[in-house]
Design a protein around this motif. Structure first.
Motif, PDB file in Angstrom:
ATOM      1  N   PRO A 345       0.866  -1.181   0.000  1.00  0.00           N
ATOM      2  CA  PRO A 345       0.000   0.000   0.000  1.00  0.00           C
ATOM      3  C   PRO A 345       0.900   1.228   0.000  1.00  0.00           C
ATOM      4  CG  PRO A 345      -0.498  -1.477   1.849  1.00  0.00           C
ATOM      5  CD  PRO A 345       0.808  -1.920   1.265  1.00  0.00           C
ATOM      6  N   SER A 346       0.681   2.148  -0.941  1.00  0.00           N
ATOM      7  CA  SER A 346       1.579   3.293  -1.027  1.00  0.00           C
ATOM      8  C   SER A 346       0.793   4.566  -1.317  1.00  0.00           C
ATOM      9  CB  SER A 346       2.618   3.066  -2.111  1.00  0.00           C
ATOM     10  OG  SER A 346       1.956   3.010  -3.366  1.00  0.00           O
ATOM     11  N   LEU A 347       1.445   5.692  -1.189  1.00  0.00           N
ATOM     12  CA  LEU A 347       0.753   6.980  -1.299  1.00  0.00           C
ATOM     13  C   LEU A 347       0.686   7.505  -2.723  1.00  0.00           C
ATOM     14  CD1 LEU A 347       2.404   8.660   1.803  1.00  0.00           C
ATOM     15  CD2 LEU A 347      -0.024   8.105   1.565  1.00  0.00           C
ATOM     16  N   ILE A 348       1.683   7.181  -3.530  1.00  0.00           N
ATOM     17  CA  ILE A 348       1.825   7.823  -4.838  1.00  0.00           C
ATOM     18  C   ILE A 348       1.320   6.902  -5.961  1.00  0.00           C
ATOM     19  CG2 ILE A 348       3.438   8.958  -6.416  1.00  0.00           C
ATOM     20  CD1 ILE A 348       3.228  10.379  -3.734  1.00  0.00           C
ATOM     21  N   ARG A 349       0.342   7.397  -6.702  1.00  0.00           N
ATOM     22  CA  ARG A 349      -0.284   6.610  -7.763  1.00  0.00           C
ATOM     23  C   ARG A 349       0.720   6.084  -8.786  1.00  0.00           C
ATOM     24  NH1 ARG A 349      -1.392   7.988 -12.851  1.00  0.00           N
ATOM     25  NH2 ARG A 349      -0.827  10.150 -12.410  1.00  0.00           N
ATOM     26  N   THR A 350       1.615   6.983  -9.244  1.00  0.00           N
ATOM     27  CA  THR A 350       2.492   6.587 -10.340  1.00  0.00           C
ATOM     28  C   THR A 350       3.497   5.512  -9.922  1.00  0.00           C
ATOM     29  OG1 THR A 350       3.984   8.401  -9.810  1.00  0.00           O
ATOM     30  CG2 THR A 350       2.362   8.789 -11.537  1.00  0.00           C
ATOM     31  N   GLU A 351       3.653   5.323  -8.613  1.00  0.00           N
ATOM     32  CA  GLU A 351       4.571   4.283  -8.156  1.00  0.00           C
ATOM     33  C   GLU A 351       3.830   3.040  -7.685  1.00  0.00           C
ATOM     34  OE1 GLU A 351       7.006   6.311  -5.289  1.00  0.00           O
ATOM     35  OE2 GLU A 351       7.633   7.770  -6.793  1.00  0.00           O
ATOM     36  N   ALA A 352       2.516   3.037  -7.837  1.00  0.00           N
ATOM     37  CA  ALA A 352       1.716   1.927  -7.310  1.00  0.00           C
ATOM     38  C   ALA A 352       1.906   0.656  -8.138  1.00  0.00           C
ATOM     39  CB  ALA A 352       0.246   2.312  -7.291  1.00  0.00           C
ATOM     40  N   ASP A 353       1.810  -0.493  -7.477  1.00  0.00           N
ATOM     41  CA  ASP A 353       1.891  -1.785  -8.160  1.00  0.00           C
ATOM     42  C   ASP A 353       0.556  -2.108  -8.816  1.00  0.00           C
ATOM     43  OD1 ASP A 353       0.168  -3.278  -6.069  1.00  0.00           O
ATOM     44  OD2 ASP A 353       1.697  -2.239  -4.883  1.00  0.00           O
ATOM     45  N   GLU A 354       0.519  -3.225  -9.566  1.00  0.00           N
ATOM     46  CA  GLU A 354      -0.698  -3.532 -10.321  1.00  0.00           C
ATOM     47  C   GLU A 354      -1.863  -3.955  -9.429  1.00  0.00           C
ATOM     48  OE1 GLU A 354      -0.209  -6.797 -13.082  1.00  0.00           O
ATOM     49  OE2 GLU A 354       1.031  -7.923 -11.696  1.00  0.00           O
ATOM     50  N   VAL A 355      -1.584  -4.329  -8.169  1.00  0.00           N
ATOM     51  CA  VAL A 355      -2.671  -4.714  -7.263  1.00  0.00           C
ATOM     52  C   VAL A 355      -3.380  -3.467  -6.722  1.00  0.00           C
ATOM     53  CG1 VAL A 355      -3.285  -5.958  -5.152  1.00  0.00           C
ATOM     54  CG2 VAL A 355      -1.447  -6.828  -6.618  1.00  0.00           C
ATOM     55  N   THR A 356      -2.616  -2.505  -6.230  1.00  0.00           N
ATOM     56  CA  THR A 356      -3.220  -1.348  -5.558  1.00  0.00           C
ATOM     57  C   THR A 356      -3.574  -0.201  -6.511  1.00  0.00           C
ATOM     58  OG1 THR A 356      -0.998  -0.457  -5.099  1.00  0.00           O
ATOM     59  CG2 THR A 356      -2.024  -1.782  -3.378  1.00  0.00           C
ATOM     60  N   TYR A 357      -3.047  -0.242  -7.736  1.00  0.00           N
ATOM     61  CA  TYR A 357      -3.180   0.900  -8.648  1.00  0.00           C
ATOM     62  C   TYR A 357      -4.628   1.393  -8.799  1.00  0.00           C
ATOM     63  CZ  TYR A 357      -2.163   4.077 -12.438  1.00  0.00           C
ATOM     64  OH  TYR A 357      -2.031   5.218 -13.182  1.00  0.00           O
ATOM     65  N   ASN A 358      -5.540   0.459  -9.001  1.00  0.00           N
ATOM     66  CA  ASN A 358      -6.928   0.864  -9.263  1.00  0.00           C
ATOM     67  C   ASN A 358      -7.596   1.511  -8.060  1.00  0.00           C
ATOM     68  OD1 ASN A 358      -7.217  -0.096 -12.067  1.00  0.00           O
ATOM     69  ND2 ASN A 358      -6.811  -2.087 -11.120  1.00  0.00           N
ATOM     70  N   LEU A 359      -7.096   1.245  -6.858  1.00  0.00           N
ATOM     71  CA  LEU A 359      -7.652   1.911  -5.674  1.00  0.00           C
ATOM     72  C   LEU A 359      -7.310   3.407  -5.719  1.00  0.00           C
ATOM     73  CD1 LEU A 359      -6.813  -0.733  -2.887  1.00  0.00           C
ATOM     74  CD2 LEU A 359      -9.003  -0.377  -4.064  1.00  0.00           C
ATOM     75  N   HIS A 360      -6.137   3.732  -6.234  1.00  0.00           N
ATOM     76  CA  HIS A 360      -5.757   5.135  -6.401  1.00  0.00           C
ATOM     77  C   HIS A 360      -6.700   5.827  -7.392  1.00  0.00           C
ATOM     78  CE1 HIS A 360      -1.773   5.118  -4.319  1.00  0.00           C
ATOM     79  NE2 HIS A 360      -1.846   3.826  -4.581  1.00  0.00           N
ATOM     80  N   ILE A 361      -7.082   5.110  -8.427  1.00  0.00           N
ATOM     81  CA  ILE A 361      -7.989   5.676  -9.433  1.00  0.00           C
ATOM     82  C   ILE A 361      -9.398   5.823  -8.856  1.00  0.00           C
ATOM     83  CG2 ILE A 361      -8.989   5.367 -11.728  1.00  0.00           C
ATOM     84  CD1 ILE A 361      -5.952   5.990 -11.653  1.00  0.00           C
ATOM     85  N   LEU A 362      -9.828   4.805  -8.129  1.00  0.00           N
ATOM     86  CA  LEU A 362     -11.135   4.858  -7.486  1.00  0.00           C
ATOM     87  C   LEU A 362     -11.262   6.114  -6.624  1.00  0.00           C
ATOM     88  CD1 LEU A 362     -13.792   3.937  -6.186  1.00  0.00           C
ATOM     89  CD2 LEU A 362     -12.532   2.269  -4.859  1.00  0.00           C
ATOM     90  N   LEU A 363     -10.244   6.383  -5.844  1.00  0.00           N
ATOM     91  CA  LEU A 363     -10.240   7.570  -4.990  1.00  0.00           C
ATOM     92  C   LEU A 363     -10.466   8.845  -5.801  1.00  0.00           C
ATOM     93  CD1 LEU A 363      -8.532   8.705  -2.027  1.00  0.00           C
ATOM     94  CD2 LEU A 363      -7.212   9.484  -3.952  1.00  0.00           C
ATOM     95  N   ARG A 364      -9.756   8.950  -6.911  1.00  0.00           N
ATOM     96  CA  ARG A 364      -9.877  10.156  -7.742  1.00  0.00           C
ATOM     97  C   ARG A 364     -11.238  10.246  -8.413  1.00  0.00           C
ATOM     98  NH1 ARG A 364      -5.009   8.674  -6.755  1.00  0.00           N
ATOM     99  NH2 ARG A 364      -3.159  10.008  -6.980  1.00  0.00           N
ATOM    100  N   ALA A 365     -11.735   9.134  -8.916  1.00  0.00           N
ATOM    101  CA  ALA A 365     -13.040   9.137  -9.592  1.00  0.00           C
ATOM    102  C   ALA A 365     -14.141   9.550  -8.615  1.00  0.00           C
ATOM    103  CB  ALA A 365     -13.331   7.748 -10.174  1.00  0.00           C
ATOM    104  N   LYS A 366     -14.058   9.023  -7.402  1.00  0.00           N
ATOM    105  CA  LYS A 366     -15.039   9.332  -6.370  1.00  0.00           C
ATOM    106  C   LYS A 366     -15.033  10.836  -6.065  1.00  0.00           C
ATOM    107  CE  LYS A 366     -15.850   7.114  -1.916  1.00  0.00           C
ATOM    108  NZ  LYS A 366     -15.355   6.106  -0.971  1.00  0.00           N
ATOM    109  N   LEU A 367     -13.839  11.400  -5.928  1.00  0.00           N
ATOM    110  CA  LEU A 367     -13.715  12.821  -5.618  1.00  0.00           C
ATOM    111  C   LEU A 367     -14.196  13.688  -6.784  1.00  0.00           C
ATOM    112  CD1 LEU A 367     -10.241  12.839  -3.827  1.00  0.00           C
ATOM    113  CD2 LEU A 367     -12.485  13.148  -2.771  1.00  0.00           C
TER     114      LEU A 367
END
Ligand code: MG
Length: 498
Positions: A345-367
């Motif tokens: 689990p990490s803070l920065i989207r561009t450094e995210a692995d393929e497992v957590t990446y979509n959670l970063h996108i979900l956060l942005r889409a929701k906002l």
């Protein structure tokens, strides 16, 4: 001949000048990111915006509009011809619906906002960026209303980046993904089979050596370097296609964590391949391009993740890497595989692995969705960002720069863009699923460096059509279904939980 109908032929002919202007601004854009002297940006920006105005004028000219209307009344059109009408009509309607002064204002504010975003990020001060983001959100909502929407204003903005994508698609996809990804992530973290960190991330490399490695990898992938393609360097890796026979990719050399440079090359290779494999008969026409960001990202993620992060590809790469990177002498293919596949689990989207990446996108889409309807205010954004981050991914930013200020996209006015990244991840896994049915020995082929059959399959299913079909239609034609989230989850379970 792809085009037979005389009206369509005339329309395509009249639009050649528009294609030529796109060709010119593509080259200007590529140059601005690669070799242009820094201060050239001022004049380049003026030149680009003048070209944009000229393109609008041409697309809205009475002559073109009359031809499109006439073309629509034609009977027995083939799919390419229908594709031409769909794409050109879509451009005309978008240009007609939003008043030019609103577009100009949006461009002006975005340019300013990007400058202040940079300062805000550097100084870790959200207040510097806040007034600009407020203006951008307001204008984005205004543009959505001009464009028109039925269920949610977000629909109008999503459609700008991914033709036909709706808020309900996005909700359905993330509703399916969220609990499953979180469950998978928990299991991976507790099993410890995949490392959260790897010592190779810190080791410094010689950029000149890695430049050779990257070229060799592209040779293995049969990338037509020199004849139809180039590899250059830029601050952020990207692909720019000037046409079907001139496609350019970039990567970067940060000096440490060499997988970032290599996987960028493989990612951009995937984008480039799409452009290179479009049917040559569509050259110099409005449909001689990849159809959407989501489908495009599907091609790049397929090569980066499905192939590039596989065990078999690590076996292919390891001897090559060991030949040029001395510090790898005690590492084997399995080490490289785990180095390529750290999960945390990490803070920065561009450094995210393929497992957590979509959670970063979900956060942005929701906002984005909530900002547009004023369910949340820009004022509250940093705090809500941090809260969502903690709820979704389990980490909390310590400051704005690694939280709400991390991405440039909103400052550039790109609201509704982020979900296309998740679509890309889904399309990549969807392609894997269907490819495995047609080619059960896919992973054998990856190990044996037999990449042509894989590329041929992509050409047949997706690439050759260019923009002939709208994204959902293309997926239905290729796979008998639209965006489908389950294959991505199946892929993660297969890879990480077995
Ligand atoms: Mg990409």
């Amino acid at each position: 001949m792809a085009f037979q109908n005389p009206v369509i032929k005339e329309l395509v002919n009249k639009l050649r000048v528009l294609w030529a202007l796109d060709h010119a601004s593509a080259l200007m854009g590529w140059d601005a990111e690669t070799y242009m002297p820094r201060e050239g940006i001022q004049e380049r920006a003026i030149a680009q915006s003048e070209l944009a105005v000229l393109k609008q004028k041409i697309i809205l000219s009475p002559e073109i509009r009359r031809l499109v209307e006439k073309a629509e009344k034609q009977e027995d059109l083939n799919d390419y011809e229908k594709g031409i009408i769909r794409v050109v009509k879509r451009n005309i309607e978008k240009a007609l619906k939003v008043p030019p002064e609103v577009i100009a204002e949006y461009a002006r504010i975005s340019q300013e906002a990007t400058q202040y975003w940079r300062v805000a990020k550097e100084k870790n001060d959200f207040n510097i960026f806040k007034p600009y983001l407020e203006k951008i959100v307001k204008l984005a909502r205004k543009i959505a209303d001009y464009l028109g929407w039925e269920e949610h204003p977000y629909d109008a903005l999503l459609d700008l980046f991914e033709e036909g994508l709706r808020t309900r698609d996005v909700d359905r996809i993330f509703g399916y993904l969220e609990p499953r990804i979180r469950r998978i992530l928990e299991k991976i973290m507790s099993s410890g089979k995949y490392p959260a960190e790897h010592e190779l991330e810190k080791i410094r490399y010689d950029p000149d050596k890695l430049r050779i490695v990257n070229k060799k990898i592209l040779e293995i992938l049969a990338f037509p370097l020199g004849s139809r393609a180039r590899l250059d360097e830029s601050a952020h890796p990207f692909t720019q296609s000037m046409g079907i026979k001139d496609v350019r990719i970039t990567t970067r050399y940060e000096g440490f964590d060499f997988k970032r440079s290599i996987l960028s090359v493989v990612h951009e290779f995937g984008h480039a391949l799409y452009q290179l494999q479009i049917d040559e008969r569509l050259m110099v026409t409005p449909i001689g391009n990849g159809v959407s960001l989501g489908i495009h990202e599907g091609q790049s993620r397929f090569w980066e993740n499905i192939i590039g992060r596989s065990k078999e590809f690590a076996e292919v790469l390891t001897p090559l890497l060991k030949q040029y990177l001395d510090f790898l002498k005690d590492y084997d293919a399995e080490d490289i595989y785990y180095y390529f596949n750290t999960v945390r689990p990490s803070l920065i989207r561009t450094e995210a692995d393929e497992v957590t990446y979509n959670l970063h996108i979900l956060l942005r889409a929701k906002l984005e969705k909530q900002l547009l309807t004023e369910e949340i205010k820009v004022d509250e954004l940093p705090e809500i960002w941090n809260q969502y981050m903690e709820d979704l991914i389990g980490v909390r930013p310590r400051n704005y720069s690694e939280g709400v200020l991390q991405d440039i996209h909103w400052s550039m006015g790109s609201i509704g863009y982020f979900p296309t990244y998740t679509l890309g991840n889904l399309v990549a896994a969807q392609m894997r699923h269907h490819l495995l049915k047609d080619m059960p020995d896919l992973y054998e082929k990856i190990r044996n460096k037999e990449y042509r059959p894989i590329q041929e399959w992509q050409r047949e299913k997706i690439h050759r059509w260019g923009s002939t079909y709208a994204p959902k239609e293309l997926l239905r034609k290729a796979f008998g279904e639209e965006y489908e989230a389950k294959y991505f989850i199946e892929y993660l379970e297969w890879k990480y939980l077995q």
